[in-house]
Structures are given as C-alpha cells and as structure tokens.
Design an enzyme around this catalytic site. Structure first.
Site, PDB file in Angstrom:
ATOM      1  N   ASN A  20      36.878  20.199  62.170  1.00  0.00           N
ATOM      2  CA  ASN A  20      35.733  19.596  61.494  1.00  0.00           C
ATOM      3  C   ASN A  20      34.600  19.314  62.491  1.00  0.00           C
ATOM      4  O   ASN A  20      34.125  18.192  62.625  1.00  0.00           O
ATOM      5  CB  ASN A  20      36.160  18.324  60.763  1.00  0.00           C
ATOM      6  CG  ASN A  20      35.226  17.985  59.617  1.00  0.00           C
ATOM      7  OD1 ASN A  20      34.219  17.320  59.795  1.00  0.00           O
ATOM      8  ND2 ASN A  20      35.577  18.456  58.431  1.00  0.00           N
ATOM      9  N   ARG A  30      27.223  16.862  54.243  1.00  0.00           N
ATOM     10  CA  ARG A  30      27.743  18.200  53.956  1.00  0.00           C
ATOM     11  C   ARG A  30      27.961  18.373  52.461  1.00  0.00           C
ATOM     12  O   ARG A  30      27.767  19.464  51.913  1.00  0.00           O
ATOM     13  CB  ARG A  30      29.070  18.418  54.709  1.00  0.00           C
ATOM     14  CG  ARG A  30      29.722  19.779  54.499  1.00  0.00           C
ATOM     15  CD  ARG A  30      28.899  20.928  55.014  1.00  0.00           C
ATOM     16  NE  ARG A  30      28.391  20.724  56.360  1.00  0.00           N
ATOM     17  CZ  ARG A  30      27.629  21.600  57.009  1.00  0.00           C
ATOM     18  NH1 ARG A  30      27.271  22.727  56.425  1.00  0.00           N
ATOM     19  NH2 ARG A  30      27.200  21.325  58.231  1.00  0.00           N
ATOM     20  N   HIS A  60      31.602  17.578  60.827  1.00  0.00           N
ATOM     21  CA  HIS A  60      31.060  18.600  59.926  1.00  0.00           C
ATOM     22  C   HIS A  60      30.726  17.998  58.574  1.00  0.00           C
ATOM     23  O   HIS A  60      29.680  18.322  57.974  1.00  0.00           O
ATOM     24  CB  HIS A  60      32.057  19.758  59.767  1.00  0.00           C
ATOM     25  CG  HIS A  60      31.484  20.941  59.074  1.00  0.00           C
ATOM     26  ND1 HIS A  60      31.831  21.266  57.779  1.00  0.00           N
ATOM     27  CD2 HIS A  60      30.603  21.892  59.474  1.00  0.00           C
ATOM     28  CE1 HIS A  60      31.196  22.369  57.423  1.00  0.00           C
ATOM     29  NE2 HIS A  60      30.442  22.761  58.418  1.00  0.00           N
ATOM     30  N   CYS A  61      31.571  17.126  58.083  1.00  0.00           N
ATOM     31  CA  CYS A  61      31.357  16.477  56.784  1.00  0.00           C
ATOM     32  C   CYS A  61      30.067  15.665  56.752  1.00  0.00           C
ATOM     33  O   CYS A  61      29.509  15.441  55.679  1.00  0.00           O
ATOM     34  CB  CYS A  61      32.515  15.539  56.445  1.00  0.00           C
ATOM     35  SG  CYS A  61      34.133  16.289  56.389  1.00  0.00           S
ATOM     36  N   ALA A  62      29.621  15.200  57.904  1.00  0.00           N
ATOM     37  CA  ALA A  62      28.482  14.294  57.987  1.00  0.00           C
ATOM     38  C   ALA A  62      27.164  14.990  58.266  1.00  0.00           C
ATOM     39  O   ALA A  62      26.139  14.319  58.396  1.00  0.00           O
ATOM     40  CB  ALA A  62      28.739  13.241  59.055  1.00  0.00           C
TER      41      ALA A  62
END
Length: 342
Positions: free
Chosen positions: A282, A98, A333-335
C-alpha cells in the site's frame, strides 16, 4: 476463482484512459480527517492528522500536494503541513482520498476528465455526506468533465497498470452494498470503460470481514505492464479468509502469465491488533519517489524497500511510520490520489 475478460472500452470511444501511477503527476490530492463520528477519540484523531501531514509533507518534497478540507479546518491543518501543501476549501470527513477522490483520465492530446465512480462509504458502512461529494467538487473546481460510470465503489478496490489491465476482488464490487442488481460481467464492462482498459482479472476476495470488503491495493500492485508486487504471509493460516484469498489472487496472477514478486508480511510489528493492516503493497508512487510504510521489522522492512528500489529504479524510496493508518485498515496509497500530467 479467476476470470479474464475483454470489453468495449472508454478508450475506444473517446481516447480517455487512466495512466499508470508511475506516470508523471501534476499533483497529489489528499483529505484532512476531522469527523468525530468516524474518529471519536480526540487523541487518535490528532495522531491520524499528524500521520496524514507526514505523508503529505513527504510527497510535497517531490510534487505539489493539495489537501482538501473545510475552511474551518484550515488553520489546524496548516500548523502541521509544510509550505509545499496547498489547502482547498472542499469539506471532508475522513482521509481516504484514493476512494472518495477523483479518478483522472487523460487522452494523450492534452485532454483531462474525471471518471466518476460514486463513493458511498464502502457500502454505507461509514458516514459520507461530505466525502461522497468530493470527486464531483474537485472536477467542478478544475472545470473538468465528470464522466459517469454507473458504478458505486472505490478506486482502492481496483488495481490498474495503465496499459489496459485491471485487477480486482469480486467482494468489493459484486456486492449489494455497492452495486445491487448488477452482474459481474456488467460491472466489468463499466470498470473497463471507467479506466479505458481492455482486460480484467477477477478473484473472489473476502466479503464482510473488513470495511472495504478486501481492497486489492493492500495486497497486490502493478509496477509495470504485466508485472506485480504482492504482499503474502510467509506462513499462511488457511483458516484465515484473507490468507486464503491472498493465495488465490497470487495463483490467478500466475495463471494469467504475469511476472510476480512476493514481499513477506512483517512478523514483528509495533501494533499487534488483529485488525491492523501491515501492507508493504500500500505504497504511493509520486514524481521521483516512492512513499512507503515501514512497520518496525528490520528484516521485512529492508526486503520491501529493496523490492521497491528494483521495481522503481531512479526514484528515492521514502519510508514512514504510518501505524495509525494501519489501525484504521489502510495505508499510504489509500490516502492519496494522483492527478496525471497532460
């Protein structure tokens, strides 16, 4: 503090904009974590890799997934990944696509480009010799124009609804570790251009307490035009700067007239570290599904799943144990990073 501003945008100049995450995707990009300076414990690195594989394999049931990795890491990654996950020869250090990955723009007429916000390891807090090059390398491989924004930062630090509205914490942007010498107004103008948006809501956030300086995507997410899901504690601790900042963000969204639904944080967790990020917000929206975290609290896990089902009707809700990501300060979500359909 809250501010709502407008600016000349990339949309007005070129027609390009970043679609909403729930718009149809061509594929999802992810990154394979390998760096031993970042992950010195080999057992934990193995857990992180398996968690990333679990997320990739879940998404691959709904859309193509491209995992970025150095060629030397392909064999070990392939053993954990399903056949629906393709490997590309783009070297990585860590897993946070992300933030390091490409931000894709569309123009609605078949055009596709990459909006380049330069990743710098969250203000040079982490090694990023490989990860800082990923967005440009993906754009090059796809033959896409790389449009400079003049910003350093991360896509996880700005939430966008695909309909002209952005949301961000000042702490992740108006910060000398990313954008020294730029005012908030100058950063806002560049962010609006970068996303093809025309309005922005700012709140303070938290400086220097975590590696991201409090990314917005672990707190609040747009689920449609003027509609937000936010993850808040049932019993806020007003001595906790993250709780105070979260409540300030909620109040700013309310003042801006947005429709808000609150999901409580889990009170029972498998991991009890103070640094553990237990964010239901997330999650990742892919074609036909929402891939979300569960934390072992039956009550709040169910509340979060029900909320996602209401906000994303017609999609399957897939929940995973991704505790290693929470231990590293992030989530699903960050990944992930979506490549929109054109």
């Amino acid at each position: 503090m809250v501010a709502l501003g407008t600016s000349t945008t990339l949309t007005a100049q070129t027609g390009y904009f970043v679609p909403s995450e729930e718009a149809r995707h061509q594929r999802t990009f992810m990154q394979w974590p390998v760096n031993r300076r970042v992950h010195p414990d080999p057992l934990f690195l193995e857990m992180a890799q398996q968690t990333i594989a679990d997320v990739a394999n879940a998404i691959a049931d709904f859309e193509p997934v491209t995992m970025l990795a150095h060629p030397d890491d392909h064999a070990s990654a392939r053993r954990k990944l399903s056949s629906g996950v393709e490997l590309w020869d783009i070297p990585t250090e860590d897993l946070w696509c992300r933030d390091a990955g490409p931000i894709f723009l569309v123009d609605g007429n078949g055009g596709l480009a990459v909006s380049h916000i330069q990743f710098n390891g969250w203000g040079e807090k982490q090694v990023n010799a490989r990860d800082s090059k990923i967005a440009a390398e993906v754009a090059n491989r796809l033959g896409l124009e790389l449009i400079p924004t003049g910003l350093r930062g991360e896509a996880g630090a700005v939430e966008q609804d695909g309909h002209g509205l952005l949301l961000a914490h000042e702490s992740s942007w108006v910060n000398d570790n990313r954008n020294p010498g730029l005012t908030r107004g100058e950063i806002e103008t560049r962010l609006l251009r970068a996303y093809g948006a025309d309005r922005m809501i700012w709140t303070d956030g938290v400086w220097g307490e975590d590696i991201t300086d409090y990314h917005i995507d672990s707190l609040a997410r747009f689920t449609g035009p003027n509609r937000v899901l936010i993850n808040l504690p049932d019993d806020p601790d007003m001595s906790d700067p993250f709780h105070v900042a979260a409540l300030d963000t909620h109040d700013a969204l309310e003042a801006a007239g947005l429709q808000i639904e609150v999901i409580p944080e889990p009170t029972i967790r498998r991991v009890n570290s103070i640094d553990f990020v237990a964010s239901y917000a997330n999650y990742y929206v892919c074609n036909g599904a929402v891939i979300a975290a569960q934390f072992g609290d039956a009550e709040t896990d169910a509340i979060a799943e029900d909320a996602l089902r209401r906000h994303y009707p017609g999609r399957e809700i897939i929940t995973l144990n991704v505790d290693p990501l929470g231990e590293m300060g992030g989530g699903i979500h960050c990944a992930t990073q979506q490549m929109p359909a054109i």
